[in-house]
Design a protein around this motif. Structure first.
Motif, short mmCIF file in Angstrom:
data_model
loop_
_atom_site.label_atom_id
_atom_site.label_comp_id
_atom_site.label_asym_id
_atom_site.label_seq_id
_atom_site.Cartn_x
_atom_site.Cartn_y
_atom_site.Cartn_z
N PHE A 64 2.04 39.18 9.14
CA PHE A 64 0.99 39.58 10.07
C PHE A 64 0.16 38.37 10.47
O PHE A 64 -0.03 37.44 9.67
N TYR A 65 -0.32 38.38 11.72
CA TYR A 65 -1.10 37.28 12.27
C TYR A 65 -2.47 37.80 12.70
O TYR A 65 -2.54 38.73 13.52
N CYS A 66 -3.50 37.22 12.15
CA CYS A 66 -4.86 37.61 12.55
C CYS A 66 -5.19 36.90 13.87
O CYS A 66 -5.10 35.68 13.96
N LEU A 67 -5.56 37.69 14.85
CA LEU A 67 -5.89 37.12 16.16
C LEU A 67 -7.32 36.61 16.22
O LEU A 67 -7.74 36.00 17.21
N SER A 68 -8.07 36.86 15.13
CA SER A 68 -9.47 36.39 15.09
C SER A 68 -9.58 35.05 14.38
O SER A 68 -10.24 34.13 14.86
N CYS A 69 -8.93 34.93 13.19
CA CYS A 69 -9.08 33.69 12.42
C CYS A 69 -7.78 32.91 12.25
O CYS A 69 -7.74 31.91 11.54
N ALA A 70 -6.67 33.41 12.87
CA ALA A 70 -5.37 32.74 12.84
C ALA A 70 -4.72 32.74 11.45
O ALA A 70 -3.77 32.00 11.20
N HIS A 71 -5.23 33.57 10.52
CA HIS A 71 -4.62 33.67 9.20
C HIS A 71 -3.26 34.36 9.31
O HIS A 71 -3.08 35.30 10.10
N GLN A 72 -2.30 33.87 8.53
CA GLN A 72 -0.96 34.49 8.49
C GLN A 72 -0.69 34.95 7.06
O GLN A 72 -0.91 34.21 6.11
N TRP A 73 -0.22 36.17 6.89
CA TRP A 73 0.08 36.68 5.53
C TRP A 73 1.21 37.70 5.57
O TRP A 73 1.55 38.24 6.62
N ALA A 74 1.81 37.93 4.39
CA ALA A 74 2.87 38.94 4.25
C ALA A 74 2.34 40.06 3.37
O ALA A 74 1.57 39.81 2.43
N SER A 75 2.75 41.28 3.67
CA SER A 75 2.21 42.42 2.94
C SER A 75 3.30 43.46 2.67
O SER A 75 4.14 43.73 3.54
N GLU A 76 3.27 44.06 1.46
CA GLU A 76 4.22 45.10 1.11
C GLU A 76 3.93 46.41 1.83
O GLU A 76 4.79 47.27 1.95
N SER A 77 2.68 46.59 2.27
CA SER A 77 2.31 47.80 3.01
C SER A 77 1.62 47.40 4.30
O SER A 77 1.19 46.25 4.46
N ASP A 78 1.53 48.34 5.22
CA ASP A 78 0.87 48.02 6.49
C ASP A 78 -0.63 47.83 6.25
O ASP A 78 -1.31 48.74 5.75
N PRO A 79 -1.17 46.67 6.60
CA PRO A 79 -2.59 46.39 6.34
C PRO A 79 -3.51 47.12 7.33
O PRO A 79 -3.07 47.56 8.39
N THR A 80 -4.75 47.23 6.93
CA THR A 80 -5.76 47.81 7.85
C THR A 80 -6.65 46.72 8.45
O THR A 80 -7.28 46.93 9.49
N ASP A 81 -6.71 45.57 7.75
CA ASP A 81 -7.50 44.46 8.29
C ASP A 81 -6.98 43.15 7.74
O ASP A 81 -6.11 43.11 6.87
N CYS A 82 -7.51 42.06 8.24
CA CYS A 82 -7.13 40.71 7.79
C CYS A 82 -7.75 40.46 6.42
O CYS A 82 -8.96 40.62 6.26
N PRO A 83 -6.95 40.06 5.41
CA PRO A 83 -7.51 39.83 4.08
C PRO A 83 -8.47 38.64 4.02
O PRO A 83 -9.21 38.50 3.05
N GLN A 84 -8.48 37.81 5.05
CA GLN A 84 -9.34 36.63 5.02
C GLN A 84 -10.68 36.87 5.73
O GLN A 84 -11.74 36.61 5.18
N CYS A 85 -10.63 37.41 6.96
CA CYS A 85 -11.88 37.58 7.71
C CYS A 85 -12.26 39.05 7.90
O CYS A 85 -13.30 39.36 8.48
N ARG A 86 -11.37 39.95 7.46
CA ARG A 86 -11.60 41.41 7.51
C ARG A 86 -11.59 41.98 8.93
O ARG A 86 -11.93 43.13 9.13
N ALA A 87 -11.22 41.18 9.90
CA ALA A 87 -11.09 41.72 11.25
C ALA A 87 -9.85 42.60 11.33
O ALA A 87 -8.86 42.38 10.62
#
Length: 883
Positions: free
Chosen positions: A418-441
């Motif tokens: 997943f790619y955060c369009l607010s802070c450009a953080h990239q992460w992988a997740s076993e489940s579908d996320p609800t927000d960015c783990p870094q900036c919570r957007a």
């Protein structure tokens, strides 16, 4: 006896009836057995789009024979079925359907709707192959059936991906891939089919900057010159080594590129100069990495050229090549054009020409996993049958390449990055996320690519048993059935699938996913050619089943499956084994009327007739061979053993020897013979059941009627039944009977004419056996009288004979045939054979023929000469006997 069976076996009736009966009785479910051990198999999942072909049929036959055998041996067995989502194949099928019916492509209806359509198609048509497998008789536990896009496999894929991503083993990089411009996706090497294509070598002229020298470069792809970033020569090539470090000028675009030295260039091949195009050639990409060359991409994803090649922008390859040829001619930079046939990669599904293309892809670094997978085989934790296939496995795993795991498709496991369009953080997740783990957007997107189909297949042994879902693992008894016992598959996917399962499952569990891998043959046509649509040489298993029955087809495939690489299949072979099924049916038709005389148990051994001792000893030998053969995946040896026993021992001899007993007046002898026939036939049914389940279950129902054969115990070797002495004597007796029959046939003695015989042997025990069996010689070879003497005794005159290793057989001919007439016939034959032999000898004495004729022709003539010589000797021997 009432209710005698039909004159002929009806496979269709039996197949439909017994498969339903096995399922209803739960025969395919795991049950505790006398072994106290489990035995599990995973089915290589056929594509959900698939239709049963002969490769599937061989897979199904060998696996089913193995699981039925182990079930009858007392193992708690589990065979797990399933189907593969087959990313490219399924997407292509549905996309074509939509195009045909609605004149739309997938982009026009959107990703979400397109995936909904695929799921609907899968529910409607995706289980066709399962129904076809059931026609084959496969005894899977269908409650375990798994689809690679089910919830649990999806969890498995995401868990493995996230772990590898977090460890830095999954990464994204620009890399050259097989690009299918029609599918607009990267595809694996396994999905590329190479075909011969007629083309040309174009000899282009590259000027050397600051020099009058010109480099002649031969290429099959002049249209890619806009992406050239170097010209390479071999560093030791005396013609060009002085130019290394200089600059070449690309024709048409006049861009300057370095001249480099690289050992990939073959001094002896072509012109010795190579245009290096890292963006559009696999070998050039590697050269580019070694020399840090820039990569230029001049191609769009649909296979047209982009603005990096302005002269051919928007054109497809064929038109672009013609345009470039015309421009080069105008500029005088095309020296010549030579015809050339090349192996060109085509998409297996799309048939489009594959373009090597550099694009951003996801990769899995498998180096460490590969080392562990190699060690598992070298240490014996996993074994290949036959052992030689481990070399194919090692060839890839000992020099592994990072695996390109991404595909530009919509159908498949979407990459869980997943790619955060607010802070450009990239992460992988076993489940579908609800927000960015870094900036919570909650402003993020998922990577649009899907995973290579082999990625989910690589976790198949785990996901089919519920991993990583703890509840599913408990329900499916993961700890009891993992690791599985055996994997059965073809050699063509050893590194695509076997190696990946070994790496991925080993990484997650610390142990190999199976103990054995049996590699079966590839089914080809009777001429040894690969079966294909273009050749029209495919054989439809369902047609063969309809024509000959599932058992005949299964026996044919098993009889051709051992440690061989190819199985050349001729439908006539299936017909031949259909005749074998009929032989078994007719044998039972002979036995059935006498079953009411038969006891359920064999009488004490001391009461057994010599024939009984022999057939039971031979049966015991076959049981031992079949147990050993199937345990070692020698299905061919198992089939050969039972075929020879049923045909050559049980039917041809034991039943023949039984006819006069069963039609006689000795009631005790009749009862005993009926009992042994019943016992022997029951054991034959058990021995054959794993390979031919339907006919054996049908006949068992009449023999027994209380239990299903599928749930019976397999026949084990039993020392109590063994009697090597009697078996040896009886087999010699059979040789004598066969010898008498052959002599009678050789001199045209009529079948109804009885003969006197003279037997000569120095084996006193065998002489007694012959004497005790004398009335059987009358039944089997129309012998009315005879003598048995030692070999030192005088031989009769005017007789014919045959010599065995242990016995000589002589038949006096007086009164049986017109000896004078026979002498004339033989003399005439001798003269003719002499003429034939002399004619051949004359040819071989001709030095011109021997020196100039093809070697195979000369060898054939020599063989004919040898055959005529042998025939002449035989005829002279016969003449001597007559005289």
């Amino acid at each position: 006896m009432d209710n005698l069976i039909d004159k002929t076996y009806n496979p269709k009736t039996a197949e439909d009836k017994w498969y339903a009966a096995w399922e209803k009785a739960g025969c395919f479910k795991p049950k505790k057995g006398k072994q106290g051990k489990t035995f599990s198999l995973i089915m290589p999942p056929p594509n959900v789009t698939g239709k049963l072909h002969m490769g599937h049929a061989l897979d199904a036959t060998t696996q089913d024979a193995l699981i039925r055998f182990k079930r009858m041996k007392g193992f708690e067995t589990l065979w797990i079925p399933g189907t593969d989502h087959a990313g490219i194949a399924t997407q292509s099928v549905v996309e074509k359907l939509i195009q045909k019916e609605e004149k739309k492509n997938r982009h026009e209806i959107g990703r979400e709707e397109f995936l909904t359509r695929i799921w609907k198609w899968k529910e409607q048509y995706g289980n066709e192959i399962v129904a076809q497998q059931k026609k084959m008789g496969v005894s899977c536990d269908w409650d375990y059936s798994t689809f690679t896009m089910d919830e649990v496999p999806n969890k498995a894929v995401r868990k493995f991906f996230v772990r590898m991503f977090n460890e830095g083993l999954i990464y994204q990089s620009d890399y050259i891939v097989n690009w299918d411009p029609k599918l607009q996706s990267a595809i694996s090497d396994a999905e590329v089919e190479h075909k011969e294509v007629k083309g040309f070598f174009y000899h282009l002229l590259y000027k050397v900057k600051g020099s009058d020298e010109v480099l002649e470069v031969a290429t099959t792809r002049p249209e890619t010159i806009f992406a050239d970033t170097a010209v390479a020569v071999h560093p030791e090539d005396e013609r060009f080594k002085h130019l290394i470090g200089g600059t070449a000028i690309i024709p048409i675009c006049n861009r300057e590129v370095p001249i480099i030295g690289d050992e990939h260039v073959d001094i002896e091949k072509g012109t010795g100069c190579l245009k290096v195009t890292p963006g559009h050639d696999f070998n050039d990409f590697e050269i580019g990495k070694r020399h840090s060359l820039p990569i230029i991409n001049i191609m769009n994803k649909d296979g047209t050229f982009n603005n990096g090649a302005p002269e051919i922008e928007g054109l497809k390859v064929k038109d672009a090549r013609e345009r470039i040829e015309s421009i080069l001619n105008e500029l005088g930079e095309l020296k010549e054009k030579k015809p050339h046939v090349a192996q060109v990669g085509h998409g297996e599904r799309s048939d489009a020409i594959i373009e090597p293309l550099v694009s951003k892809q996801w990769f899995l670094n498998v180096s460490k996993m590969a080392e562990v997978a190699v060690e598992a085989v070298e240490s014996g934790a996993m074994t290949f049958y036959p052992k030689g296939w481990e070399n194919t496995y090692f060839a890839w795993l000992k020099e592994p390449k990072d695996w390109c795991i991404s595909r530009q498709l919509w159908w498949g496991h979407q990459i869980p990055v997943f790619y955060c369009l607010s802070c450009a953080h990239q992460w992988a997740s076993e489940s579908d996320p609800t927000d960015c783990p870094q900036c919570r957007a909650n402003n993020f997107r998922q990577d649009p690519d899907v995973l290579d189909t082999w990625f989910s297949s690589g976790l198949w042994p785990l996901s089919t048993l519920g991993w990583p879902d703890e509840k599913a693992m408990a329900e499916k008894r993961f700890n009891d059935f993992y690791p599985t016992a055996t994997l059965v598959t073809g050699f063509d996917i050893i590194f695509f699938w076997v190696a990946r399962m070994m790496m991925m499952c080993g990484e997650m569990t610390g142990q190999p996913p199976f103990k054995h891998v049996y590699i079966h043959a590839i089914v080809r046509d009777k001429q040894g050619r690969k079966m294909s649509k273009s050749l029209g040489n495919g054989i439809d298993p369902l047609d063969m089943i309809a024509q000959y029955g599932a058992d005949a087809m299964r026996f044919t495939l098993a009889a051709g499956s051992g440690y061989n690489r190819n199985l050349n299949l001729d439908p006539e072979r299936i017909e031949g084994y259909r005749n074998f099924m009929n032989k078994i049916w007719n044998a039972f038709r002979f036995i059935q009327p006498h079953l009411e005389l038969a006891a359920d148990e064999l009488p004490p051994k001391e009461k057994w007739h010599l024939h009984d001792r022999w057939i039971l000893s031979e049966l015991n030998t076959v049981a031992g061979r079949m147990n050993e053969a199937i345990d070692e995946y020698r299905f061919d040896d198992a089939c050969s053993a039972i075929y020879q026993f049923v045909y050559e021992k049980f039917c041809s001899w034991y039943i023949e020897l039984s006819k006069n007993i069963l039609n006689g007046n000795d009631e005790a002898a009749k009862r005993q013979r009926a009992t042994v026939l019943k016992y022997g036939f029951r054991q034959i049914m058990k021995l054959m059941h794993p390979i031919t389940p339907y006919i054996t279950e049908e006949l068992w129902s009449i023999l027994d009627g209380k239990t299903l054969l599928a749930s019976e115990s397999y026949v084990e070797s039993d020392a109590h039944l063994s009697d090597e002495r009697v078996a040896d004597l009886m087999n010699r007796f059979i040789e004598v009977v066969t010898g008498i029959r052959n002599i009678r046939q050789g001199v045209n003695i009529k079948p109804k004419d009885q003969v006197d015989i003279r037997l000569f042997t120095d084996d006193a025990k065998f002489a007694k056996f012959l004497y005790d069996s004398r009335h059987f010689l009358g039944d089997l070879a129309a012998v009315k009288s005879g003598t048995i003497r030692q070999k030192s005794a005088e031989r009769p005159k005017r007789s014919v004979s045959s010599a065995l290793t242990h016995t000589e057989i002589w038949i006096p001919l007086e009164g049986l045939v017109d000896i004078d007439e026979q002498v004339k016939k033989v003399q005439k034959d001798i003269e003719k054979t002499k003429d034939d032999y002399q004619r051949i000898e004359a040819k071989l004495s001709n030095a011109t023929f021997v020196d100039n004729a093809p070697e195979d022709v000369v060898l054939e003539v020599r063989e004919k000469a040898r055959q005529f010589q042998e025939k002449l000797q035989s005829l002279q021997t016969i003449l001597g006997q007559f005289q």
